[in-house]
Design a protein around this motif. Sequence first.
Motif, short mmCIF file in Angstrom:
data_model
loop_
_atom_site.label_atom_id
_atom_site.label_comp_id
_atom_site.label_asym_id
_atom_site.label_seq_id
_atom_site.Cartn_x
_atom_site.Cartn_y
_atom_site.Cartn_z
N VAL A 1 2.41 15.36 -6.63
CA VAL A 1 2.04 15.95 -5.35
C VAL A 1 2.76 15.20 -4.25
O VAL A 1 3.25 14.09 -4.45
CB VAL A 1 0.50 15.90 -5.09
CG1 VAL A 1 -0.26 16.71 -6.13
CG2 VAL A 1 -0.01 14.47 -5.06
N THR A 2 2.82 15.81 -3.07
CA THR A 2 3.42 15.12 -1.94
C THR A 2 2.43 14.10 -1.39
O THR A 2 1.22 14.18 -1.65
CB THR A 2 3.76 16.12 -0.81
OG1 THR A 2 2.55 16.71 -0.35
CG2 THR A 2 4.73 17.18 -1.29
N ILE A 3 2.95 13.16 -0.63
CA ILE A 3 2.07 12.17 0.00
C ILE A 3 1.11 12.89 0.94
O ILE A 3 -0.06 12.53 1.02
CB ILE A 3 2.91 11.11 0.73
CG1 ILE A 3 3.66 10.26 -0.30
CG2 ILE A 3 2.04 10.23 1.62
CD1 ILE A 3 4.63 9.27 0.27
N ASN A 4 1.59 13.92 1.62
CA ASN A 4 0.74 14.70 2.52
C ASN A 4 -0.45 15.29 1.76
O ASN A 4 -1.61 15.22 2.21
CB ASN A 4 1.56 15.81 3.18
CG ASN A 4 0.79 16.53 4.25
OD1 ASN A 4 0.08 15.90 5.04
ND2 ASN A 4 0.91 17.83 4.29
N LEU B 1 0.84 -1.20 0.00
CA LEU B 1 0.00 0.00 0.00
C LEU B 1 0.87 1.25 0.00
O LEU B 1 0.58 2.22 -0.71
CB LEU B 1 -0.94 0.00 1.21
CG LEU B 1 -1.86 1.22 1.34
CD1 LEU B 1 -2.73 1.39 0.11
CD2 LEU B 1 -2.72 1.10 2.60
N VAL B 2 1.94 1.23 0.77
CA VAL B 2 2.86 2.38 0.80
C VAL B 2 3.43 2.63 -0.59
O VAL B 2 3.48 3.77 -1.06
CB VAL B 2 4.00 2.14 1.82
CG1 VAL B 2 5.06 3.23 1.72
CG2 VAL B 2 3.45 2.07 3.24
N ALA B 3 3.83 1.56 -1.29
CA ALA B 3 4.37 1.69 -2.64
C ALA B 3 3.33 2.27 -3.59
O ALA B 3 3.64 3.12 -4.43
CB ALA B 3 4.87 0.33 -3.15
N GLN B 4 2.07 1.83 -3.46
CA GLN B 4 1.00 2.35 -4.31
C GLN B 4 0.76 3.84 -4.03
O GLN B 4 0.59 4.63 -4.96
CB GLN B 4 -0.30 1.58 -4.07
CG GLN B 4 -0.31 0.20 -4.67
CD GLN B 4 -1.61 -0.53 -4.37
OE1 GLN B 4 -2.09 -0.54 -3.24
NE2 GLN B 4 -2.19 -1.13 -5.40
N ILE B 5 0.75 4.22 -2.76
CA ILE B 5 0.54 5.62 -2.38
C ILE B 5 1.66 6.48 -2.96
O ILE B 5 1.41 7.54 -3.54
CB ILE B 5 0.45 5.77 -0.84
CG1 ILE B 5 -0.85 5.14 -0.33
CG2 ILE B 5 0.55 7.24 -0.43
CD1 ILE B 5 -0.93 5.05 1.18
N GLU B 6 2.90 6.02 -2.81
CA GLU B 6 4.03 6.78 -3.34
C GLU B 6 3.95 6.91 -4.85
O GLU B 6 4.24 7.97 -5.41
CB GLU B 6 5.35 6.11 -2.93
CG GLU B 6 5.65 6.25 -1.45
CD GLU B 6 6.87 5.45 -1.01
OE1 GLU B 6 7.29 4.53 -1.74
OE2 GLU B 6 7.36 5.74 0.10
N ARG B 7 3.54 5.82 -5.53
CA ARG B 7 3.44 5.84 -6.99
C ARG B 7 2.36 6.82 -7.45
O ARG B 7 2.58 7.62 -8.37
CB ARG B 7 3.14 4.43 -7.51
CG ARG B 7 3.20 4.32 -9.02
CD ARG B 7 3.16 2.89 -9.54
NE ARG B 7 2.09 2.08 -8.98
CZ ARG B 7 2.27 1.10 -8.07
NH1 ARG B 7 3.48 0.84 -7.64
NH2 ARG B 7 1.25 0.42 -7.61
N VAL B 8 1.19 6.81 -6.80
CA VAL B 8 0.10 7.73 -7.18
C VAL B 8 0.52 9.18 -6.93
O VAL B 8 0.26 10.06 -7.75
CB VAL B 8 -1.20 7.38 -6.42
CG1 VAL B 8 -2.25 8.46 -6.60
CG2 VAL B 8 -1.73 6.03 -6.88
N ALA B 9 1.18 9.44 -5.80
CA ALA B 9 1.64 10.80 -5.50
C ALA B 9 2.62 11.27 -6.57
O ALA B 9 2.52 12.39 -7.07
CB ALA B 9 2.27 10.86 -4.11
N LYS B 10 3.56 10.40 -6.93
CA LYS B 10 4.56 10.77 -7.93
C LYS B 10 3.92 11.00 -9.30
O LYS B 10 4.25 11.96 -10.00
CB LYS B 10 5.64 9.69 -8.01
CG LYS B 10 6.84 10.09 -8.81
CD LYS B 10 7.97 9.10 -8.64
CE LYS B 10 9.23 9.64 -9.30
NZ LYS B 10 10.38 8.79 -9.05
N GLN B 11 2.98 10.13 -9.68
CA GLN B 11 2.30 10.27 -10.98
C GLN B 11 1.55 11.59 -11.07
O GLN B 11 1.47 12.20 -12.13
CB GLN B 11 1.31 9.12 -11.19
CG GLN B 11 1.96 7.80 -11.53
CD GLN B 11 0.96 6.66 -11.52
OE1 GLN B 11 -0.15 6.78 -11.03
NE2 GLN B 11 1.37 5.52 -12.07
#
Length: 176
Positions: A170-173, A157-167
Amino acid sequence: SGELYYEDLRGLKKEERKARVEAFTLADKAKGFRLAEDALLRISILQTGDETYHFIWSFHHILMDGWCLSFMTQEVFGSYLALRAGHEPALEPVTPFSRFIEWLERQDREAALQYWRGYLADYEQQITLPQQKAQPKSMHTGEYVAEDLDCEFQPELVAQIERVAKQNQVTINTLI
């Protein structure tokens, strides 16, 4: 606009220099920023030796977030190193923020409103983040107290969140 502060600490003994740097850093952090009155960017340079400096770069989060901070750091220190080497800094061309505002003002607000009304039409639940069941006592008195809330996420899930933020750049926050 910003503020630039310089202080020469070379005349102090080693322990006094160290204490002054620590005290200055803590005071700068505690100072914070008042939007209506202060510059939103402060650069402080404390010279601790003939060729050593303590560089403190403070800014209001309204100016930069975690996403653009890495770009700014690369540009600032990349430019510094280029100038020290006697070269002209090579900076990528940037699009002025005013161009985004112009684009935003050309958008059809009614069409956007209709889009989001349709998109959210069948949505009936409120999304809430994990929280404590009982509100802290401070919430009842109207006083804000910052608290930490720990949530464990699976690595996938962390990897998915980071990928969506990068795509979405935006920041994860911001994504959360």
